[in-house]
Design an enzyme around this catalytic site. Structure first.
Site, mmCIF file in Angstrom:
data_model
loop_
_atom_site.group_PDB
_atom_site.id
_atom_site.type_symbol
_atom_site.label_atom_id
_atom_site.label_comp_id
_atom_site.label_asym_id
_atom_site.label_seq_id
_atom_site.Cartn_x
_atom_site.Cartn_y
_atom_site.Cartn_z
ATOM 1 N N TYR A 83 0.824 -1.210 0.000
ATOM 2 C CA TYR A 83 0.000 0.000 0.000
ATOM 3 C C TYR A 83 0.861 1.265 0.000
ATOM 4 O O TYR A 83 0.699 2.134 -0.853
ATOM 5 C CB TYR A 83 -0.907 -0.001 1.220
ATOM 6 C CG TYR A 83 -1.766 1.243 1.341
ATOM 7 C CD1 TYR A 83 -2.930 1.380 0.595
ATOM 8 C CD2 TYR A 83 -1.407 2.293 2.191
ATOM 9 C CE1 TYR A 83 -3.722 2.517 0.688
ATOM 10 C CE2 TYR A 83 -2.196 3.429 2.293
ATOM 11 C CZ TYR A 83 -3.342 3.539 1.549
ATOM 12 O OH TYR A 83 -4.113 4.665 1.651
ATOM 13 N N ASP A 135 -3.937 9.738 2.009
ATOM 14 C CA ASP A 135 -3.883 8.413 2.632
ATOM 15 C C ASP A 135 -4.951 8.359 3.708
ATOM 16 O O ASP A 135 -4.679 8.499 4.896
ATOM 17 C CB ASP A 135 -2.487 8.187 3.219
ATOM 18 C CG ASP A 135 -2.358 6.841 3.910
ATOM 19 O OD1 ASP A 135 -3.252 5.998 3.717
ATOM 20 O OD2 ASP A 135 -1.376 6.645 4.642
ATOM 21 N N ASP A 156 -7.338 19.243 10.754
ATOM 22 C CA ASP A 156 -8.263 18.805 9.709
ATOM 23 C C ASP A 156 -7.692 19.090 8.324
ATOM 24 O O ASP A 156 -7.250 20.209 8.035
ATOM 25 C CB ASP A 156 -9.595 19.529 9.895
ATOM 26 C CG ASP A 156 -10.583 19.174 8.814
ATOM 27 O OD1 ASP A 156 -11.059 18.028 8.821
ATOM 28 O OD2 ASP A 156 -10.863 20.038 7.967
ATOM 29 N N GLU A 183 -2.386 15.435 9.530
ATOM 30 C CA GLU A 183 -3.066 14.291 10.135
ATOM 31 C C GLU A 183 -3.965 14.800 11.249
ATOM 32 O O GLU A 183 -3.540 15.571 12.102
ATOM 33 C CB GLU A 183 -2.031 13.307 10.696
ATOM 34 C CG GLU A 183 -2.567 12.292 11.686
ATOM 35 C CD GLU A 183 -3.580 11.328 11.075
ATOM 36 O OE1 GLU A 183 -4.671 11.162 11.680
ATOM 37 O OE2 GLU A 183 -3.297 10.748 10.010
#
Length: 312
Positions: free
Chosen positions: A84, A179, A160, A129
């Site tokens: 991934y 992601d 955010d 994040e």
């Protein structure tokens, strides 16, 4: 958002009213894949906590090493994370020459940062994040992933992603990598049209975005909506690619890759092959190479039919 994690006398752990850990086995259950579950045998539960946004569990499995679980859904395992992390990063960054400024939305485990750092042309890596606990837990229990945070080019922003993008100067980034977890809970906004509009604004002409885009076996209705939104917003190239990740639902996960109007981007044919730099790296690639890059865009007929019809 899931409720608190509750332990019972039989050693089970309940989330959202479903026992996800029972008698030494973790079973991933979600309304996003009804009627099925994937289970891993647990050797040891290492961490349990609840952040402001989600439940967080780390356990050692018998076959996949340590596992990070958010709101009952596997995010990372030590064994298959490469499939991934390497693909979501190198599919976009190897498709443009000399990327310099890269933004990562989500990715608090640090794996994408680790992969972006392979690109010697990159001068600035911003990561936004929302959940500081994910960063803290990853640094403590997944050092091979969180090594990305040690790179001096990295700027960590806890907050955010939508708000961060609104504050970004237009045309700042060569690439944006999203992601995200699934489109329920904290990541829900990252699958909506206004978010993609903000991403396009943040990219330079000919800039690229790669976002986690669910499974062709489970979520074609979500993928269809993503493709339609991206076709309206990104005036360069719009493509769907996929990879195999055994511990993700259905064993596969997809990526939406788009470019803004400007210098043409052909995602199927990498122009910036990272595997050519392998001799300079002390952590060899485990999954990605130029051949698998091109193959990732070959879709099974049922998925290609829906995606192509959504693109019109």
């Amino acid at each position: 958002m899931a409720g608190a994690v509750n332990s019972s006398s039989d050693g089970s752990v309940a989330q959202n009213g479903i026992n996800t850990i029972v008698q030494g086995w973790f079973s991933e259950m979600s309304p996003m894949w009804p009627g099925e579950a994937h289970s891993l045998k647990i050797e040891e539960i290492i961490f349990q906590g609840k952040s402001d946004y989600q439940d967080v569990i780390v356990f050692k499995s018998s076959t996949y090493g340590k596992v990070l679980v958010l709101d009952g859904v596997i995010q990372v395992t030590e064994r298959d994370e490469c499939a991934y992390q390497e693909m979501i990063t190198h599919l976009p960054l190897c498709s443009i020459p000399n990327p310099r400024k890269v933004l990562v939305i989500g990715g608090g485990d640090g794996g994408v940062l680790r992969e972006v750092a392979r690109h010697t042309s990159v001068e600035q890596i911003d990561l936004c994040e929302i959940d500081s606990m994910v960063v803290e837990v990853s640094k403590k229990y997944f050092p091979s992933l969180a090594v990305g945070f040690e790179d001096p080019r990295v700027n960590l922003h806890i907050g955010d992603g939508v708000a961060f993008l609104k504050s970004v100067t237009e045309g700042t980034y060569d690439a944006v990598i999203v992601d995200s977890s699934d489109p329920i809970g904290p990541a829900e906004e990252l699958f909506k049209k206004p978010f993609f509009e903000l991403v396009a604004r943040a990219l330079r002409p000919g800039g690229v975005v790669c976002t986690q885009a669910e499974s062709i076996w489970l979520h074609m209705h979500i993928i269809e909506d993503i493709v339609k939104n991206c076709r309206q917003i990104f005036k360069g190239s719009v493509n769907y690619a996929w990879t195999t990740v055994p511990t993700y639902p259905s064993g596969v996960i997809g990526f939406m890759l788009c470019s803004t109007e400007g210098p043409a981007v052909d995602f199927r044919h990498p122009v910036n092959p990272i595997d050519a730099q392998e001799s300079q790296c002390d952590r060899p690639l485990k999954f990605y190479n130029s051949e698998i890059h091109s193959a990732a865009f070959c879709l099974p007929s049922f998925a290609r039919k829906v995606i192509e019809s959504s693109s019109k």
